[in-house]
Write a protein that holds these residues in place. Structure first.
Motif, PDB file in Angstrom:
ATOM      1  N   LEU A  70      64.440  38.239  11.016  1.00 49.05           N
ATOM      2  CA  LEU A  70      63.974  38.411  12.397  1.00 49.05           C
ATOM      3  C   LEU A  70      65.149  38.416  13.363  1.00 49.05           C
ATOM      4  CD1 LEU A  70      61.679  38.653  14.440  1.00 49.05           C
ATOM      5  CD2 LEU A  70      61.532  36.137  14.446  1.00 49.05           C
ATOM      6  N   ILE A  99      56.766  39.537  10.430  1.00 44.67           N
ATOM      7  CA  ILE A  99      57.357  40.222  11.583  1.00 44.67           C
ATOM      8  C   ILE A  99      56.396  41.265  12.138  1.00 44.67           C
ATOM      9  CG2 ILE A  99      59.188  41.828  12.272  1.00 44.67           C
ATOM     10  CD1 ILE A  99      61.057  40.313  10.364  1.00 44.67           C
ATOM     11  N   ASP A 103      55.277  38.875  15.124  1.00 46.69           N
ATOM     12  CA  ASP A 103      56.377  38.971  16.082  1.00 46.69           C
ATOM     13  C   ASP A 103      56.383  40.255  16.909  1.00 46.69           C
ATOM     14  OD1 ASP A 103      57.796  36.456  15.386  1.00 46.69           O
ATOM     15  OD2 ASP A 103      57.990  37.440  13.443  1.00 46.69           O
TER      16      ASP A 103
END
Length: 288
Positions: A70, A99, A103
């Protein structure tokens, strides 16, 4: 204009910015993916980032690999990348899904992160006539069971046999992959894989270092066994992805330029990169 409208307007504005395609790996192996992508799609701009200072990822926990990956993805985003490819099987196995799902919606819903496992597993079942396929990979990738899980989702009738090859990456990175000494380790692991099933007819090289060993691997295998390397597979998958996502494709800059970054010594990176690319590069250091 309320806060939500302001945020939406900013995101739309960011989505209109053009930028390069980012290619990330924990080390050097992703350069085999990079090489094939640039060969087939030379019109785009690319940034390659190798986290060589913290390699190997394969021995690290899921949380650590996720955190490292990340962090590097964010750096590529900050460099303007609209699309990032995790050209690393370990990062794809241990970090990609989190991710993508957790994210990206917070970082920027207009950017994308793709991996190398899914493209490989999408086709391998169609290439095998016997339904017995082999996976040659690092210990970390084998232990993650990612290929077994993904292949079974798409081809539940296919039987998957794995073999970890811990010496193959050092052989490549030390430029010993064409030596006679490499033959022992290649034959050893091929024998151990085929001993699991005599019906294996398709083998995936599920580490991006392994294409440099592909000639020797093929030479030590029966002629009827297909050997799949990920460079061509990922490139074909990327081409299809860009065709199906024209808005994203339009935001990928097209000057035919490339840049290389490493978290370790640029001198070491440039020297080893020539093994994978066949030409010299001039990388830049990225401090994490």
């Amino acid at each position: 204009m309320n806060l939500n409208q302001i945020i939406k307007a900013r995101l739309i504005s960011q989505a209109q910015i053009h930028g390069p395609i980012g290619i990330f790996d924990s080390g050097y192996g992703g350069l085999t993916i990079f090489r094939e992508i640039v060969k087939q799609l030379p019109q785009y701009d690319y940034i390659y980032l190798g986290d060589n200072a913290r390699v190997p990822y394969g021995i690290r926990t899921y949380e650590t690999v996720y955190r490292y990956t990340l962090e590097c993805v964010k750096h590529l985003f900050n460099m303007g990348c609209r699309l990032v490819i995790l050209a690393c099987n370990t990062a794809s196995a241990k970090a990609l899904r989190t991710i993508q799902q957790r994210d990206l919606p917070l970082l920027d819903p207009y950017r994308r992160v793709l991996g190398v496992i899914r493209p490989t597993t999408e086709i391998i079942g169609n290439l095998s006539r016997t339904g017995h396929v082999g996976i040659l990979a690092t210990t970390g990738t084998v232990n993650s069971q990612s290929y077994v899980i993904e292949i079974n989702k798409l081809f539940p009738q296919v039987k998957v046999f794995q073999e970890a090859c811990p010496m193959w990456v050092p052989l490549v990175e030390n430029n010993e992959h064409e030596s006679v000494g490499a033959d022992y380790f290649i034959q050893k692991h091929l024998h151990q894989l085929l001993a699991q099933s005599s019906e294996i007819d398709t083998i995936a090289l599920a580490c991006t270092h392994y294409p440099l060993l592909s000639k020797k691997i093929s030479a030590f295998l029966p002629e009827h066994i297909k050997v799949l390397t990920q460079g061509e597979i990922v490139t074909h998958s990327l081409l299809k992805y860009l065709e199906h996502h024209p808005d994203l494709e339009e935001r990928c800059s097209k000057q035919g330029q490339t840049a290389f970054y490493t978290t370790e010594s640029t001198e070491d990176f440039d020297k080893k990169a020539t093994i994978f690319l066949g030409h010299t590069v001039n990388s830049r250091h990225l401090e994490l």
